[in-house]
Every structure is written in C-alpha cells, then in structure tokens.
Write an enzyme that holds these catalytic residues in place. Structure first.
Site, short mmCIF file in Angstrom:
data_model
loop_
_atom_site.label_atom_id
_atom_site.label_comp_id
_atom_site.label_asym_id
_atom_site.label_seq_id
_atom_site.Cartn_x
_atom_site.Cartn_y
_atom_site.Cartn_z
N HIS A 64 0.87 -1.18 0.00
CA HIS A 64 0.00 0.00 0.00
C HIS A 64 0.91 1.23 0.00
CE1 HIS A 64 -3.00 -2.90 1.99
NE2 HIS A 64 -3.37 -2.70 0.73
N GLU A 67 1.76 3.68 3.08
CA GLU A 67 2.15 3.13 4.38
C GLU A 67 3.67 3.29 4.52
OE1 GLU A 67 -1.69 0.19 4.47
OE2 GLU A 67 0.30 -0.72 4.55
N HIS A 159 3.29 -3.43 6.89
CA HIS A 159 2.24 -2.45 6.61
C HIS A 159 2.08 -1.50 7.79
CE1 HIS A 159 0.06 -4.51 3.17
NE2 HIS A 159 0.93 -5.43 3.53
N GLU A 223 1.40 -5.30 10.84
CA GLU A 223 0.90 -3.91 10.91
C GLU A 223 1.67 -3.19 12.01
OE1 GLU A 223 -1.39 -2.66 8.90
OE2 GLU A 223 -2.32 -4.44 8.03
ZN LIG Z 1 -1.36 -2.06 4.16
#
Ligand SMILES: [Zn+2]
Length: 344
Positions: A64, A67, A159, A223
């Site tokens: 992404h 990020e 992420h 994350e």
């Molecule tokens: Zn992500």
C-alpha cells in the site's frame, strides 16, 4: 545504470521511483567480495552472502503506497547494505510494492494490491491495471528468490494500518491449512514489538498468504502502527522492529528469550463482513480503534435491513472500512483465543 551511483549513496528506492526504466533489465554485481546483489527490477533488490547461509528472507513494504514507515525502514536497510554499513549473512529480498501509489501518497491507484495475490491478479477481468501486473511480477520474483533451495523461508510483509489500534502493532498469521502455528514466530515478532496476533482461518489473496501457501514460508502481514505521510513517522516507535530485522538479516538469528504467553494477545477471526449494498454503514465512530470490543448483541454494521451483530464477549473489530467496493470485506470481527492444539 552505473552501479557506482547505487553503492555510493544507496538510493535504490529513490532511483526506482524516479527512473524505473533504469531497472528494466536484470543486473547483478558484487559488494566488496562478500555480497551478491541482484537488481530484479524497479523496487526489487536481492542480496546474497558469499558465505553459506540457511535462510531466505523476504521483506516487503509499500504494497500500500501510503504506508510509509515500513518503506522508510526497508529503504534505510537497503541503503546501509549497499553502502557497506550493514552486511547480510542470509539471503534477503527487499520488495517495494506500489511505487506509483507512493508518488501520489495513496493506498493504491486502481485496486488494493493486497487482494491480488495467489493468482487473483489474473482472475477476470485479467491483468487490466498496473496493480494487477505488479502483483504478478512480485509473485514471480518471490518464486525465483525462494527457488529450489532447501533453506528456511520467511516473508514479513510490512504495513501500517489506516486507523489507530488499541494494540499498536499486530500481525496477521495466514491460514496454514493444518500446518502448525509456530510459537517461535510469535517470539520473533514480539522482539519486533508485535505482541498481538490474528490467526486467519481461511485462504486469502494477501501477499503473506501467497508465500506461506506456495513456499511454506513463515509469513505474516505485519501492521506496525498508523499511516503517516513520508517523513512524519516517529521512528523511535519502530526501533524494536528495525533493530530485530537488521539483526536477523545480519546474524541469521536473534535472542528470543523465554516465551511468556501472558505478553501475547491472540485472536481468531470470527466474522468476515462484506459490503454488498451501497447503503452499508458501520455503527461506531469513524476513529474507533482496531481491536475495540463490543458487547454481544451490539449492531456493528448494517445495510438494507441486514444487521451484523457482535456475538461473543470480547468480540472486537479489525480493519473496518465502509468505503470498500461492493463485494469486498468491510469489517472483520475477532475473538480472543489461546495457544493450544495446533501449535508447536
Ligand atoms: Zn497495508
């Protein structure tokens, strides 16, 4: 492209973003007689020590584009390797996923890339946009990197989440199809500052599931905190992650310490709620944190007369996003679980 430029300043990511055509054909070179470098393409660079190693490690970021923290962490590691400040003792592949989305500071341009792996890129309507083409390209490079070698395989797909989280850092453990979950991997991630885990119980089209399923890698979607613009991350919050990953690629192992299950919060997915109507709405604050729990009976979301309720004590929300396309996941709910059968 002169290799000199890369090894002088190490700006592989910057060059990949500004001049991707420089990396159109594959290149190999050697760093100071100890490390083989492979330029697989823009945003894709591999390092292999001359000495024997027993691990192949994939570190991906920017799947992404907005990020930024993991991108900055990996960019700095690549720079330090290229300029000789950090030496790998294991094979490492760095993948910077969505270069075009980084340029416009968006999660993606046309399609969420982390729903396009395990062949989803080529499902109808086919390879019709850059994200789909890139997902296929990333899969091919991972396949080539892991190759036929018999060593241990790892893939940490890094992420940051759209929203804040009650548990600042957390990792999604892909569905293992009956292979055991590994306590040692929880310990490794705990050393990275990640102590909350989400056990996935079905196949998905994420990058980490791809590496886990296709190559038996210990793979996770990790994350690391909340999305911030480039340069606005408080890097001290990522110090443990950075230090542990650097140690892992340079020494091949880290000191895991004793396992303390009391330090870990482990959840399993309970409900996957997809948006099927335009009037889909979430029934909690826009800024509700990931892992906020709701009492049984609480209506979490509704659409066209359908109500989605919390069903278990401690049931918590993760990844809510009412703006997804129709048919896509708008909310996960999770319930606490413990290490027991199925773990090693
Ligand atoms: Zn992500």
């Amino acid at each position: 492209m002169p290799v000199f430029e890369l090894t002088k300043h190490g700006q592989f990511l910057q060059l990949s973003r500004q001049n991707p055509e420089l990396f159109a054909s594959r290149r190999h070179f050697t760093l100071s007689d100890h490390t083989q470098v492979t330029l697989y393409g823009a945003g894709m660079i591999g390092f292999e020590p001359e000495q024997d190693s027993d691990k192949s490690i994939v570190l991906s970021s920017g799947i992404h584009g907005n990020e930024t923290a993991p991108i900055e962490i990996c960019d700095a590691m690549v720079q330090d390797i290229l300029t000789g400040k950090l030496q790998v003792s294991q094979r490492v592949l760095f993948l910077f996923g969505n270069l075009a989305a980084m340029d416009i500071a968006e999660r993606f341009i046309e399609e969420n890339m982390n729903r396009l792996f395990s062949g989803a890129h080529s499902a109808p309507p086919g390879l019709c946009n850059d994200e789909r083409k890139r997902a296929l390209e990333l899969e091919n490079v991972v396949a080539e990197f892991f190759g036929q070698r018999q060593d241990r395989r790892y893939h940490y797909d890094l992420h940051t989440a759209i929203r804040g989280s009650k548990n600042d850092k957390f990792a999604v453990y892909p569905f293992l199809h009956g292979r055991p979950w590994k306590i040692s991997q929880l310990q490794f991630l705990a050393a990275c500052g990640v102590t909350t885990f989400l056990l996935s119980e079905s196949p998905t089209t994420t990058f980490s599931y791809f590496s886990s399923r296709q190559f038996g890698a210990d793979a996770f979607t990790v994350e690391l905190g909340k999305v911030m613009p480039f340069g606005h991350n408080d890097m001290s919050r990522f110090a443990a992650t950075d230090k542990t990953l650097r140690r892992f690629i340079s020494h091949g192992q880290i000191d895991l310490g004793d396992f303390d299950p009391a330090q870990m919060d482990i959840f399993k997915i309970h409900q996957v709620i997809n948006k099927t109507r335009d009037d889909f709405k979430l029934n909690f604050a826009d800024d509700a944190l990931n892992f906020t729990d709701f009492p049984p009976g609480y209506v979490l979301a509704e659409e066209n007369g359908t109500k989605y309720q919390a069903e278990y004590p401690g049931e918590a929300i993760v990844f809510p996003n009412a703006k997804v396309a129709l048919g896509q996941r708008a909310l996960l709910t999770v319930i606490p679980t413990e290490i027991g059968q199925g773990w090693e």
